[in-house]
Design a protein around this motif. Structure first.
Motif, PDB file in Angstrom:
ATOM      1  N   GLY A 129       0.809  -1.221   0.000  1.00 25.40           N
ATOM      2  CA  GLY A 129       0.000   0.000   0.000  1.00 25.40           C
ATOM      3  C   GLY A 129       0.837   1.263   0.000  1.00 25.40           C
ATOM      4  N   GLY A 130       1.978   1.231   0.701  1.00 25.42           N
ATOM      5  CA  GLY A 130       2.859   2.393   0.744  1.00 25.42           C
ATOM      6  C   GLY A 130       3.506   2.717  -0.588  1.00 25.42           C
TER       7      GLY A 130
ATOM      8  N   GLN B  96       5.642   9.992  -8.912  1.00 30.88           N
ATOM      9  CA  GLN B  96       5.688  11.391  -8.499  1.00 30.88           C
ATOM     10  C   GLN B  96       4.682  11.666  -7.386  1.00 30.88           C
ATOM     11  N   HIS B  97       3.539  10.982  -7.459  1.00 35.09           N
ATOM     12  CA  HIS B  97       2.455  11.195  -6.507  1.00 35.09           C
ATOM     13  C   HIS B  97       2.843  10.772  -5.091  1.00 35.09           C
ATOM     14  N   ILE B  98       3.588   9.666  -4.949  1.00 41.59           N
ATOM     15  CA  ILE B  98       3.887   9.133  -3.606  1.00 41.59           C
ATOM     16  C   ILE B  98       5.164   9.715  -3.003  1.00 41.59           C
ATOM     17  N   LYS B  99       5.850  10.596  -3.730  1.00 43.08           N
ATOM     18  CA  LYS B  99       7.080  11.175  -3.191  1.00 43.08           C
ATOM     19  C   LYS B  99       6.846  11.963  -1.913  1.00 43.08           C
ATOM     20  N   GLU B 100       5.670  12.569  -1.801  1.00 45.05           N
ATOM     21  CA  GLU B 100       5.400  13.413  -0.629  1.00 45.05           C
ATOM     22  C   GLU B 100       5.356  12.618   0.675  1.00 45.05           C
ATOM     23  N   ASN B 101       5.287  11.288   0.590  1.00 42.99           N
ATOM     24  CA  ASN B 101       5.304  10.460   1.803  1.00 42.99           C
ATOM     25  C   ASN B 101       6.624  10.577   2.560  1.00 42.99           C
ATOM     26  N   ARG B 102       7.727  10.776   1.790  1.00 39.56           N
ATOM     27  CA  ARG B 102       9.082  10.859   2.358  1.00 39.56           C
ATOM     28  C   ARG B 102       9.466   9.583   3.116  1.00 39.56           C
ATOM     29  N   THR B 103       8.868   8.458   2.766  1.00 47.18           N
ATOM     30  CA  THR B 103       9.154   7.208   3.481  1.00 47.18           C
ATOM     31  C   THR B 103      10.017   6.249   2.671  1.00 47.18           C
TER      32      THR B 103
ATOM     33  N   ALA C 179       2.693   3.115   8.269  1.00 45.83           N
ATOM     34  CA  ALA C 179       2.942   3.498   6.883  1.00 45.83           C
ATOM     35  C   ALA C 179       3.252   4.986   6.763  1.00 45.83           C
ATOM     36  N   ALA C 180       2.578   5.797   7.570  1.00 45.25           N
ATOM     37  CA  ALA C 180       2.745   7.249   7.479  1.00 45.25           C
ATOM     38  C   ALA C 180       3.969   7.757   8.223  1.00 45.25           C
ATOM     39  N   ASN C 181       4.368   7.087   9.299  1.00 46.55           N
ATOM     40  CA  ASN C 181       5.361   7.637  10.212  1.00 46.55           C
ATOM     41  C   ASN C 181       6.679   6.877  10.257  1.00 46.55           C
ATOM     42  N   THR C 182       6.888   5.943   9.354  1.00 46.13           N
ATOM     43  CA  THR C 182       8.120   5.169   9.373  1.00 46.13           C
ATOM     44  C   THR C 182       8.798   5.217   8.017  1.00 46.13           C
ATOM     45  N   ALA C 183       9.961   5.822   7.956  1.00 47.79           N
ATOM     46  CA  ALA C 183      10.756   5.876   6.732  1.00 47.79           C
ATOM     47  C   ALA C 183      11.955   4.950   6.885  1.00 47.79           C
ATOM     48  N   GLY C 184      12.407   4.422   5.748  1.00 46.05           N
ATOM     49  CA  GLY C 184      13.468   3.418   5.760  1.00 46.05           C
ATOM     50  C   GLY C 184      12.830   2.053   5.553  1.00 46.05           C
ATOM     51  N   TYR C 185      13.193   1.369   4.471  1.00 47.98           N
ATOM     52  CA  TYR C 185      12.486   0.146   4.085  1.00 47.98           C
ATOM     53  C   TYR C 185      12.633  -0.952   5.141  1.00 47.98           C
ATOM     54  N   THR C 186      13.836  -1.149   5.654  1.00 44.82           N
ATOM     55  CA  THR C 186      14.031  -2.159   6.699  1.00 44.82           C
ATOM     56  C   THR C 186      13.291  -1.769   7.971  1.00 44.82           C
ATOM     57  N   LYS C 187      13.361  -0.499   8.329  1.00 43.52           N
ATOM     58  CA  LYS C 187      12.710  -0.031   9.546  1.00 43.52           C
ATOM     59  C   LYS C 187      11.196  -0.214   9.456  1.00 43.52           C
TER      60      LYS C 187
ATOM     61  N   LEU D 187      16.590   7.262  -1.473  1.00 43.79           N
ATOM     62  CA  LEU D 187      17.773   7.258  -0.618  1.00 43.79           C
ATOM     63  C   LEU D 187      17.660   6.259   0.535  1.00 43.79           C
ATOM     64  N   ASP D 188      16.473   5.799   0.833  1.00 40.96           N
ATOM     65  CA  ASP D 188      16.238   4.865   1.936  1.00 40.96           C
ATOM     66  C   ASP D 188      16.711   5.427   3.274  1.00 40.96           C
ATOM     67  N   LEU D 189      16.450   6.720   3.499  1.00 43.22           N
ATOM     68  CA  LEU D 189      16.718   7.328   4.799  1.00 43.22           C
ATOM     69  C   LEU D 189      15.594   6.974   5.761  1.00 43.22           C
ATOM     70  N   THR D 190      15.928   6.845   7.043  1.00 48.76           N
ATOM     71  CA  THR D 190      14.881   6.647   8.045  1.00 48.76           C
ATOM     72  C   THR D 190      14.284   7.994   8.418  1.00 48.76           C
ATOM     73  N   ASP D 191      13.169   7.962   9.115  1.00 46.30           N
ATOM     74  CA  ASP D 191      12.535   9.199   9.563  1.00 46.30           C
ATOM     75  C   ASP D 191      13.427   9.946  10.545  1.00 46.30           C
ATOM     76  N   ARG D 192      14.316   9.257  11.273  1.00 45.66           N
ATOM     77  CA  ARG D 192      15.239   9.918  12.194  1.00 45.66           C
ATOM     78  C   ARG D 192      16.386  10.580  11.428  1.00 45.66           C
TER      79      ARG D 192
END
Length: 476
Positions: free
Chosen positions: A143-144, A230-237, A372-380, A462-467
């Motif tokens: 979904g993400g 382009q649409h899902i870029k704003e998620n930043r996840t 889905a909304a608050n976790t960035a980084g694929y492994t995380k 870039l696969d950066l985490t939210d931190r």
């Protein structure tokens, strides 16, 4: 950090809000959502068929706490499988992995029909837990890749509401199959065989046709794929990364939010674990026959649908995810109080209390959306989904064990524990809001001098985490 800096320099661009055309949005929804809804419907119904089978004759070969143990062992195997499932989801083709697991659990559901002893049923329930363990995490990850944060919350409503629909259908199936009489095979066995075959067919369709991501979708042209990306870029996840990064798992485990959410789920879903296994038998204690006990469970499904709507669909418009989680716990606390406090002569009031106990079953849907909304980084993200499902398992395996045979038919200790746990879940939901708001304000101070370009940098690949990404803001 030098590698990150280098990657950022190669990928720098400005994130701009990009809305999908109405035609493409409908195309995506019609490609993906029917699979999500069918899969979650079958997952919930298949694992709770044993609840209906108990009043249809399955339980006659069991004694003492053996039926409670069948409810618990499913979640023990689910829990034990979850870390491996999270690892495999990142390493393999998610859509194919999901379809294969559905096929396997369909076979296991059908095998319930030939198991009559306690030992064989325990083996079957273990296998069912293993094959169902990866499903919610797969749906959240897929979904993400298709929808933005508000869109994910609304779509989570549609696939998680299948819990309520499955409860309704399960009650009607139980009532219907109890009218089937055969000298060689019992009605509950026919029910398991029917659902096992249906699940296997859905698994094959999922394996072949489910579009896992825009990049791998056969039903979109190149222009449409680019538009969705382009649409899902704003998620930043982030999007996808096959390298398992253990530092992201460590980061997730060190965060306060992780453990607050963990215990919210454990405390709030303990009652769901008890209801999903024992609701039919609880209804029989009110004096209903086996057939009527199946029918009077119908409102449990409608309650689950209403609470899912409040948790997911409304949240996508008004926000306040944590407050909504706290609010949907309140009716459940009231239900537990009615269930405990009213004497047996007030059967309607106690029945109403049972219905309200199912109100907070949708909290897990809100947490899926939160992850889905608050976790960035694929492994995380994979690790947090696994952690969520582990908490889900712990709550659900505690639930059946609260209903001990020696406490029947009142189950007073179980009712008191449920009331305490639900109250704690409500308090923790409010605490979660303050923790996340504090972190967002801290980030506002740190990025106060950033330029617009720095604040809106595109970090999709870039696969950066939210931190690691200070421009990330948490939805609370």
């Amino acid at each position: 950090m030098s590698n990150l800096d280098s990657a950022e320099n190669d990928q720098v661009s400005i994130i701009k809000s990009h809305k999908l055309s109405s035609k493409l949005k409908w195309k995506v929804d019609l490609m993906v959502m029917p699979f999500f809804m069918a899969i979650y419907f079958l997952q919930f119904l298949d694992k709770t068929l044993i609840n209906y089978a108990a009043i249809m004759g399955l339980k006659k070969n069991l004694k003492g706490n053996e039926f409670s143990n069948l409810g618990t062992i499913f979640y023990v195997s689910y829990l034990a499988t979850e870390p491996l499932a999270a690892y495999l989801i990142q390493k393999v083709h998610v859509g194919k992995f999901l379809g294969l697991n559905i096929c396997c659990w369909g076979v296991v559901v059908a095998c319930h029909a030939v198991t009559k002893t306690y030992a064989s049923l325990m083996v079957i329930r273990v296998l069912l837990g293993i094959f169902e363990a990866s499903v919610p995490a797969c749906l959240v990850i897929i979904g993400g890749k298709w929808w933005t944060k508000p869109e994910q919350s609304r779509r989570t409503f549609f696939w998680y509401m299948q819990v309520g629909l499955a409860t309704i259908v399960g009650s009607l199936m139980s009532f219907g199959f109890q009218h089937v009489h055969n000298t060689t095979i019992e009605s509950w066995q026919i029910m398991f065989m029917f659902m096992g075959i249906l699940t296997f067919v859905v698994g094959v369709l999922t394996f072949v046709f489910l579009p896992e991501s825009p990049l791998k979708c056969r039903f979109l042209n190149d222009e449409e794929k680019e538009e969705v990306m382009q649409h899902i870029k704003e998620n930043r996840t982030g999007f996808e990364n096959k390298t398992y990064k253990f530092h992201q798992v460590k980061e997730m485990l060190m965060e306060k939010e992780t453990w607050i959410i963990f215990f919210i789920i454990v405390f709030s879903l303990t009652d769901s674990g008890g209801l999903s296994t024992f609701s039919s038998q609880i209804m029989k204690t009110f004096g209903f026959s086996s057939k009527i006990s199946a029918l009077v469970q119908l409102p449990l499904g409608f309650v689950a649908i209403i609470s899912t709507f409040l948790c997911c669909y409304l949240t996508s418009y008004v926000g306040e995810r944590s407050i909504v989680m706290a609010c949907v716990t309140v009716p459940t606390i009231l239900g537990a109080a009615l269930f405990i406090g009213l004497p047996n002569s007030y059967k309607v009031g106690k029945l109403f209390g049972v219905y309200l106990l199912n109100f907070n079953s949708a909290i897990i849907a809100q947490v899926y959306s939160w992850n889905a909304a608050n976790t960035a980084g694929y492994t995380k993200r994979n690790a947090r989904n696994a952690m969520t499902l582990m908490a889900f398992c712990i709550g659900n395996l505690i639930g059946p064990q609260l209903f001990q045979a020696k406490d029947a038919p009142e189950y007073v200790p179980a009712k008191i524990v449920l009331l305490v746990f639900l109250s704690l879940a409500c308090v923790l939901s409010i605490c979660l809001r303050f923790v996340v708001r504090h972190e967002n304000k801290r980030r506002d101070r740190l990025t106060e001098g950033y330029t617009e370009e720095e604040k809106n940098k595109d970090v999709l690949l870039l696969d950066l985490t939210d931190r690691e990404n200070l421009n990330f803001r948490y939805a609370y």
